[in-house]
Design a protein around this motif. Structure first.
Motif, PDB file in Angstrom:
ATOM      1  N   ASP A  74       0.837  -1.385  -0.055  1.00 59.08           N
ATOM      2  CA  ASP A  74       0.062  -0.025  -0.016  1.00 59.08           C
ATOM      3  C   ASP A  74       0.845   1.399  -0.045  1.00 59.08           C
ATOM      4  O   ASP A  74       0.434   2.239   0.143  1.00 59.08           O
ATOM      5  CB  ASP A  74      -1.041  -0.143   1.173  1.00 59.08           C
ATOM      6  N   SER A  96       3.100  -7.817   2.378  1.00 59.65           N
ATOM      7  CA  SER A  96       1.561  -7.798   2.505  1.00 59.65           C
ATOM      8  C   SER A  96       1.464  -6.575   3.752  1.00 59.65           C
ATOM      9  O   SER A  96       2.128  -6.472   4.613  1.00 59.65           O
ATOM     10  CB  SER A  96       1.245  -8.830   3.294  1.00 59.65           C
ATOM     11  N   ASP A  98      -1.273  -6.830   5.282  1.00 61.90           N
ATOM     12  CA  ASP A  98      -2.103  -7.226   6.461  1.00 61.90           C
ATOM     13  C   ASP A  98      -1.361  -8.045   7.364  1.00 61.90           C
ATOM     14  O   ASP A  98      -1.471  -8.581   8.414  1.00 61.90           O
ATOM     15  CB  ASP A  98      -3.437  -7.865   5.911  1.00 61.90           C
ATOM     16  N   GLN A  99      -0.308  -8.909   6.468  1.00 60.69           N
ATOM     17  CA  GLN A  99       0.502  -9.759   7.093  1.00 60.69           C
ATOM     18  C   GLN A  99       1.952  -9.572   6.863  1.00 60.69           C
ATOM     19  O   GLN A  99       2.649  -9.875   5.931  1.00 60.69           O
ATOM     20  CB  GLN A  99       0.218 -11.242   6.490  1.00 60.69           C
TER      21      GLN A  99
END
Length: 278
Positions: A74, A96, A98-99
Motif C-alpha cells: 500500500d 503484505s 495485512d501480514q
C-alpha cells in the motif's frame, strides 16, 4: 621441416593427475587443490566455489530479513521512488499490508517507468508486482542456482520452517560464491560493524550497536554468549524475540543478562540498538 609441437610439462602433469578418475566429491575437490601448479589461482578458486555450492545452504548466502530493502503493497508512489533512488536496486520484495511477515510479490523498477512523468499518480503495486519465488533456508545453493536459471528469475525469497520471510537471495549472491565479490557502480564499501560505548548512558556497561552487527562479532567484542544458529545479526536476534510490530523504535528486549533497546528503526527493519549489560 617444422617440429611438431609437444604438450607442455604442465599439461602432461595435469593429464597425469586426471588419469585416475575421482569417484567422490571429496576426491574431486582434492584433485582440484592438487592441481594448483598447473592451473591459474583464479581458476582453482572458481572450481572450489562450484564444488562448495553443493554443501552451502542458502541461509549462508542470503541477505537477512533485517537488511532487506523492501516495499509494502500500500506504499505511495513518492515513497516508492525515494526507496528506488536511495537504494539503486532494480528489484524489490513487496510485503503484505495485512501480514507483514509475508512477501506477496516482486516489483521491478522498470515497471514504474511509465509513471515517472506524473509522480502524483496513484499506483497499485498489486497490479505491477511479479509472482515471487520462494525457497527454504535449508535449500542447497546449487539447487537454487539451477532453479533461478531455469525460471529466468534473478531473486528468490527465503522462508523459514514456519513460512515466514527470513531473507532473500539473488542470482548475484550465488555467483559470488563461485567468482568472488561482484562490484558495480552502485556498490559502496560497507562500514565495519559498529559497537561503541554509549556516551549518553549513565553506566559504563552500555553500548551503541548497529543492527547488522554479526552476533559472533558482538559476542567476541563484549564477551557475550548469544547463539547464531538461527539468526546471524543482533537486529535479527531482536526481531526473533519480538516479531514485527507496528512501531519497532523504542521496543526493549530482555535477553540473558542484557537489555536491548531499539533506538532507530523504520517500518520494516532495525538500524541502531542500545545494549546494556545488567
Amino acid at each position: 621441416m617444422q617440429e611438431e609441437s609437444s604438450p607442455s610439462w604442465g599439461m602432461l602433469g595435469l593429464r597425469k593427475w586426471l588419469g585416475a578418475a575421482p569417484e567422490t566429491r571429496d576426491e574431486l575437490l582434492k584433485l582440484v587443490q592438487d592441481s594448483r601448479r598447473f592451473l591459474e589461482p583464479d581458476t582453482i578458486t572458481m572450481l572450489e566455489g562450484v564444488l562448495d555450492l553443493h554443501a552451502t545452504k542458502i541461509r549462508e548466502v542470503m541477505t537477512p530479513r533485517t537488511a532487506m530493502i523492501s516495499l509494502q503493497e500500500d506504499d505511495e508512489l513518492l515513497d516508492i521512488l525515494h526507496v528506488l533512488i536511495e537504494s539503486a536496486h532494480s528489484r524489490f520484495p513487496i510485503f503484505s499490508a495485512d501480514q507483514p511477515e509475508n512477501v506477496v510479490g516482486i516489483l521491478l523498477a522498470k515497471d514504474l517507468l511509465p509513471y515517472l512523468t506524473e509522480p502524483s499518480t496513484k499506483v497499485d503495486l498489486r497490479a505491477l508486482m511479479r509472482q515471487p519465488v520462494f525457497v527454504p533456508e535449508s535449500a542447497r545453493s546449487d539447487q537454487v542456482l539451477r532453479m533461478l536459471k531455469n525460471t529466468q528469475t534473478h531473486i528468490a525469497i527465503v522462508i523459514d520452517e514456519h513460512g515466514a520471510t527470513s531473507g532473500l537471495v539473488t542470482l548475484e549472491d550465488i555467483l559470488e560464491e563461485i567468482v568472488g565479490e561482484i562490484e558495480d557502480e552502485h556498490d559502496i564499501e560497507e562500514e565495519a560493524p559498529l559497537i561503541i560505548p554509549d556516551p549518553k548512558h549513565d553506566t559504563a556497561n552500555a553500548w551503541l550497536v548497529q543492527a547488522l552487527t554479526p552476533i559472533e562479532h558482538f559476542n567476541d567484542t563484549l564477551d557475550a554468549a548469544f547463539s547464531d544458529d538461527e539468526v546471524e545479526t543482533v537486529g535479527g536476534l531482536l526481531l526473533q524475540e519480538i516479531g514485527l510490530v507496528n512501531d519497532l523504535e523504542g521496543q526493549s528486549v530482555e535477553l540473558n543478562d542484557w537489555t536491548f533497546t531499539i533506538l532507530q528503526a523504520d517500518a520494516r527493519s532495525i538500524h541502531l540498538i542500545r545494549a546494556v549489560r545488567k
